[in-house]
Design an enzyme around this catalytic site. Structure first.
Site, PDB file in Angstrom:
ATOM      1  N   LYS A  75      24.281  15.568  48.241  1.00 48.92           N
ATOM      2  CA  LYS A  75      24.989  15.266  49.623  1.00 48.92           C
ATOM      3  C   LYS A  75      24.104  14.629  50.360  1.00 48.92           C
ATOM      4  O   LYS A  75      23.791  13.305  50.081  1.00 48.92           O
ATOM      5  CB  LYS A  75      25.444  16.335  50.465  1.00 48.92           C
ATOM      6  CG  LYS A  75      26.736  17.049  49.974  1.00 48.92           C
ATOM      7  CD  LYS A  75      26.512  18.057  48.695  1.00 48.92           C
ATOM      8  CE  LYS A  75      27.692  18.988  48.394  1.00 48.92           C
ATOM      9  NZ  LYS A  75      27.527  19.620  47.218  1.00 48.92           N
TER      10      LYS A  75
ATOM     11  N   TYR B 187       6.757  15.772  30.218  1.00 43.91           N
ATOM     12  CA  TYR B 187       7.481  17.092  30.304  1.00 43.91           C
ATOM     13  C   TYR B 187       6.946  17.982  31.715  1.00 43.91           C
ATOM     14  O   TYR B 187       7.466  18.595  32.360  1.00 43.91           O
ATOM     15  CB  TYR B 187       7.274  17.749  29.276  1.00 43.91           C
ATOM     16  CG  TYR B 187       8.275  19.087  29.137  1.00 43.91           C
ATOM     17  CD1 TYR B 187       9.511  18.979  28.653  1.00 43.91           C
ATOM     18  CD2 TYR B 187       7.701  20.195  29.642  1.00 43.91           C
ATOM     19  CE1 TYR B 187      10.315  20.359  28.609  1.00 43.91           C
ATOM     20  CE2 TYR B 187       8.598  21.582  29.603  1.00 43.91           C
ATOM     21  CZ  TYR B 187       9.841  21.301  29.004  1.00 43.91           C
ATOM     22  OH  TYR B 187      10.683  22.509  28.995  1.00 43.91           O
TER      23      TYR B 187
ATOM     24  N   ALA C  80      22.793  21.582  52.498  1.00 41.47           N
ATOM     25  CA  ALA C  80      23.235  20.322  51.669  1.00 41.47           C
ATOM     26  C   ALA C  80      23.438  19.166  52.718  1.00 41.47           C
ATOM     27  O   ALA C  80      23.250  18.109  52.466  1.00 41.47           O
ATOM     28  CB  ALA C  80      24.684  20.786  51.335  1.00 41.47           C
TER      29      ALA C  80
ATOM     30  N   HIS D 203      41.680  26.241  41.498  1.00 42.74           N
ATOM     31  CA  HIS D 203      42.273  25.012  42.065  1.00 42.74           C
ATOM     32  C   HIS D 203      41.791  23.863  41.222  1.00 42.74           C
ATOM     33  O   HIS D 203      42.405  22.901  40.975  1.00 42.74           O
ATOM     34  CB  HIS D 203      41.524  24.825  43.341  1.00 42.74           C
ATOM     35  CG  HIS D 203      39.907  25.174  43.355  1.00 42.74           C
ATOM     36  ND1 HIS D 203      39.195  26.297  43.257  1.00 42.74           N
ATOM     37  CD2 HIS D 203      38.835  24.043  43.631  1.00 42.74           C
ATOM     38  CE1 HIS D 203      37.934  26.022  43.051  1.00 42.74           C
ATOM     39  NE2 HIS D 203      37.854  24.748  43.533  1.00 42.74           N
TER      40      HIS D 203
ATOM     41  N   PHE E   3      29.916  28.495  51.350  1.00 40.69           N
ATOM     42  CA  PHE E   3      30.704  27.893  50.652  1.00 40.69           C
ATOM     43  C   PHE E   3      31.007  28.479  49.332  1.00 40.69           C
ATOM     44  O   PHE E   3      30.588  29.436  48.828  1.00 40.69           O
ATOM     45  CB  PHE E   3      29.600  26.601  50.136  1.00 40.69           C
ATOM     46  CG  PHE E   3      30.599  25.562  49.519  1.00 40.69           C
ATOM     47  CD1 PHE E   3      31.664  25.183  50.017  1.00 40.69           C
ATOM     48  CD2 PHE E   3      30.315  25.264  48.217  1.00 40.69           C
ATOM     49  CE1 PHE E   3      32.448  24.242  49.425  1.00 40.69           C
ATOM     50  CE2 PHE E   3      30.993  24.381  47.274  1.00 40.69           C
ATOM     51  CZ  PHE E   3      32.067  23.634  48.096  1.00 40.69           C
ATOM     52  N   ASP E   4      32.126  28.004  48.503  1.00 42.01           N
ATOM     53  CA  ASP E   4      32.404  29.121  47.252  1.00 42.01           C
ATOM     54  C   ASP E   4      31.490  28.963  46.129  1.00 42.01           C
ATOM     55  O   ASP E   4      31.524  30.253  45.874  1.00 42.01           O
ATOM     56  CB  ASP E   4      33.905  28.217  46.729  1.00 42.01           C
ATOM     57  CG  ASP E   4      33.895  26.979  46.364  1.00 42.01           C
ATOM     58  OD1 ASP E   4      32.660  26.195  46.270  1.00 42.01           O
ATOM     59  OD2 ASP E   4      34.900  26.361  45.843  1.00 42.01           O
TER      60      ASP E   4
ATOM     61  N   ASP F 208      21.577  27.151  53.771  1.00 44.78           N
ATOM     62  CA  ASP F 208      22.087  26.480  52.605  1.00 44.78           C
ATOM     63  C   ASP F 208      22.150  24.852  53.199  1.00 44.78           C
ATOM     64  O   ASP F 208      23.017  24.735  54.215  1.00 44.78           O
ATOM     65  CB  ASP F 208      23.518  26.952  52.357  1.00 44.78           C
ATOM     66  CG  ASP F 208      24.243  25.937  51.232  1.00 44.78           C
ATOM     67  OD1 ASP F 208      24.027  25.176  50.977  1.00 44.78           O
ATOM     68  OD2 ASP F 208      25.318  26.693  51.154  1.00 44.78           O
TER      69      ASP F 208
HETATM   70  C1  P61 Z   1      31.888  19.978  48.050  1.00 43.07           C
HETATM   71  F1  P61 Z   1      35.653  21.881  44.706  1.00 43.07           F
HETATM   72  N1  P61 Z   1      29.870  21.254  47.397  1.00 43.07           N
HETATM   73  O1  P61 Z   1      31.892  20.148  49.144  1.00 43.07           O
HETATM   74  P1  P61 Z   1      26.430  21.696  43.837  1.00 43.07           P
HETATM   75  N2  P61 Z   1      26.364  24.543  49.185  1.00 43.07           N
HETATM   76  C2  P61 Z   1      27.268  23.627  50.062  1.00 43.07           C
HETATM   77  C3  P61 Z   1      28.148  22.531  49.284  1.00 43.07           C
HETATM   78  O2  P61 Z   1      29.060  22.067  50.007  1.00 43.07           O
HETATM   79  C4  P61 Z   1      27.959  22.718  47.894  1.00 43.07           C
HETATM   80  C5  P61 Z   1      27.139  23.587  47.248  1.00 43.07           C
HETATM   81  C6  P61 Z   1      26.358  24.423  47.994  1.00 43.07           C
HETATM   82  C7  P61 Z   1      30.824  20.617  46.996  1.00 43.07           C
HETATM   83  C8  P61 Z   1      31.044  20.193  45.439  1.00 43.07           C
HETATM   84  C9  P61 Z   1      32.073  21.109  45.212  1.00 43.07           C
HETATM   85  O3  P61 Z   1      35.095  23.986  43.881  1.00 43.07           O
HETATM   86  C10 P61 Z   1      33.928  23.165  44.467  1.00 43.07           C
HETATM   87  O4  P61 Z   1      25.154  20.533  44.009  1.00 43.07           O
HETATM   88  C11 P61 Z   1      27.221  23.573  51.316  1.00 43.07           C
HETATM   89  O5  P61 Z   1      27.967  20.970  43.846  1.00 43.07           O
HETATM   90  O6  P61 Z   1      25.988  23.015  43.077  1.00 43.07           O
HETATM   91  C12 P61 Z   1      28.725  21.828  47.084  1.00 43.07           C
HETATM   92  O7  P61 Z   1      26.282  22.408  45.524  1.00 43.07           O
HETATM   93  C13 P61 Z   1      26.844  23.635  45.452  1.00 43.07           C
HETATM   94  C14 P61 Z   1      33.409  20.954  45.200  1.00 43.07           C
HETATM   95  C15 P61 Z   1      31.518  22.680  44.631  1.00 43.07           C
HETATM   96  C16 P61 Z   1      34.436  21.875  44.820  1.00 43.07           C
HETATM   97  C17 P61 Z   1      32.394  23.401  44.265  1.00 43.07           C
HETATM   98  O8  P61 Z   1      32.837  18.963  47.407  1.00 43.07           O
END
Ligand code: P61
Length: 462
Positions: free
Chosen positions: A261, A75, A220, A454, A127-128, A218
């Site tokens: 990623k 832990y 990724a 979506h 990003f969203d 950010d």
């Molecule tokens: C993707 F449809 N991306 O591109 P987490 N920052 C950035 C990302 O690209 C990102 C995150 C933070 C996704 C997954 C995804 O509505 C959606 O590890 C630049 O996914 O929490 C994630 O990182 C978030 C797809 C996320 C989606 C949300 O496909």
């Protein structure tokens, strides 16, 4: 523009295989009907080649799997945590880090510590989930990416770059006190996997320093971004990827990272903080414990931290990166060759197809890229994702659908997972669709969730 880093065979051989199958046309029709014409709601067993996302969908190496067996599931004080700490310090040059369960966990821990209600967070393009966490903390995300990002045919090599005059203008207008921090997303996912140059990052840092604003990344797709810098930025071609990454990250005060990623793992995330951020580290640790877990695991199993510690090194290998980015470029070029309009230059993790232009008989209100996703699945069993009008949602004030300038279909390529034969199959599917694309019908929503529609919306053909 397709660069000379392909053709290039996979720099690995395959030790384990996972069977996939193509359902019959009738099976695909049934599956899609059941899913309300929303590919997000398909079972993955109903998908032949899955290009929904590159997030957590990559293949780990034998070395990472071996690392999984040395997981220390204590832990507190797991040895894998210390291995990961060493990797983070060695690669990014940051002495402080916190593990989280994935990228949005890192955002959830960090952002409320930086944002006061009503604060702005300017960035190149958020990003969203990142925007959602800015808003949950009471902030307002602002996209200040250069205008070329919105011009699909512009060959600008760094379409993820921040518009520096626009940034300065924004800070001057709103006042530095109203700005929580500046966030640079690398590569710029929402803008088509487009990179940020080292030169631009330096200028952003100068602005941040001048106005005494924190600067975060950010991160990724940090390694793909560094690869583009090496290949495209004058003066960078002879520098090792690691040196570029070091220099890039030394310009910032910290980062959040979805390890799913470029971490080359299926789950995990990180917060990294520079030496100057000891006070913030303390506060972040306090939030980490109730939200994610104790400070030496923060939502990750010991074995997952070990796989990540190893993945962070593997992703830096230049033959890996050349193949990775080259595979995506190769798919993009095949689509260009048959006249499918795509975002150029081709991004690092995905090919973005301009659905609105290709299906120009469909008005944007009928969601052309979603209609194309549906057709692609029916034609071939390939799953893509719409990054356009459905994703954009509705204006909170007027309730009207937002009409974003771009309405795209993203073919997101998982890392080390599919071969070029799979990519050729995808390109061939577009060839078939091309012959009858004028007949593709638009769609409308029959069920529309209030937020992040979506994922779970249902559709019917117009
Ligand atoms: C993707 F449809 N991306 O591109 P987490 N920052 C950035 C990302 O690209 C990102 C995150 C933070 C996704 C997954 C995804 O509505 C959606 O590890 C630049 O996914 O929490 C994630 O990182 C978030 C797809 C996320 C989606 C949300 O496909």
């Amino acid at each position: 523009m397709v660069e000379a880093y392909w053709p290039q065979a996979e720099p690995y051989r395959i030790k384990v295989v996972e069977p996939i199958q193509l359902l019959s046309r009738e099976g695909r029709e049934k599956a899609l009907e059941r899913a309300g014409l929303n590919p997000f709601l398909l079972k993955s067993d109903e998908v032949y080649i899955d290009l929904l996302t590159d997030s957590g969908t990559g293949a780990m190496s034998d070395n990472q799997w071996a690392g999984m067996m040395s997981g220390d599931e204590s832990y507190a004080g797991s040895r894998n945590y210390y291995n990961l700490a060493r990797a983070v310090e060695d690669i990014f040059g940051y002495p402080f880090f916190l593990p989280t369960h994935q990228g949005r966990g890192a955002e959830n821990v960090l952002f409320p510590l930086l944002i006061e209600p009503g604060n702005y967070v300017p960035g190149n393009m958020h990003f969203d989930t990142t925007r959602a966490h800015i808003e949950l903390a009471g902030g307002i995300g602002v996209n200040l990416v250069g205008e070329e990002a919105y011009d699909l045919s512009s060959e600008h090599p760094f379409k993820g770059d921040m518009d520096i005059p626009a940034l300065i203008d924004f800070i001057e207008k709103k006042g530095p006190n109203s700005i929580a921090f500046i966030l640079m997303t690398v590569t710029c996912n929402s803008g088509g996997g487009q990179p940020v140059s080292l030169g631009n990052m330096k200028r952003v840092q100068e602005v941040a320093r001048k106005y005494d604003l924190p600067l975060f990344i950010d991160a990724a797709r940090f390694a793909e971004n560094a690869f583009f810098i090496k290949k495209r930025e004058p003066g960078q071609e002879d520098r090792p990827i690691r040196t570029i990454i070091r220099e890039f990250f030394q310009l910032a005060d910290g980062f959040t990272l979805s390890a799913k990623k470029d971490g080359l793992v299926n789950i995990g995330g990180l917060i990294g903080l520079a030496r100057s951020q000891e006070e913030l580290l303390q506060k972040a640790r306090e939030r980490l414990v109730p939200l994610e877990g104790f400070i030496t695991y923060g939502g990750m199993a010991g074995r997952d931290m070990e796989a990540l510690a190893r993945g962070l090194y593997e992703v830096l290998e230049e033959d890996y990166l050349a193949h990775r980015v080259g595979q995506v470029a190769r798919l993009g070029q095949k689509l260009l060759d048959i006249g499918v309009p795509i975002q150029q230059p081709i991004g690092g993790h995905a090919v973005f197809v301009d659905g609105k232009t290709w299906l120009k008989h469909l008005p944007q209100e009928q969601f052309p890229s979603q209609a194309l996703c549906i057709e692609l699945y029916l034609e071939s069993g390939v799953r893509a994702v719409e990054v356009g009008t459905i994703l954009a949602g509705r204006d909170p004030q007027t309730g009207e659908n937002i009409m974003p300038p771009l309405d795209l279909l993203r073919l997101t390529v998982p890392r080390r997972t599919y071969t070029d034969n799979h990519m050729d199959y995808v390109a061939a599917a577009f060839g078939k669709i091309g012959e009858k694309r004028e007949k593709i019908r638009g769609v409308k929503m029959t069920y529309e969730p209030q937020i992040l529609r979506h994922f779970t919306a249902s559709f019917t053909r117009v």
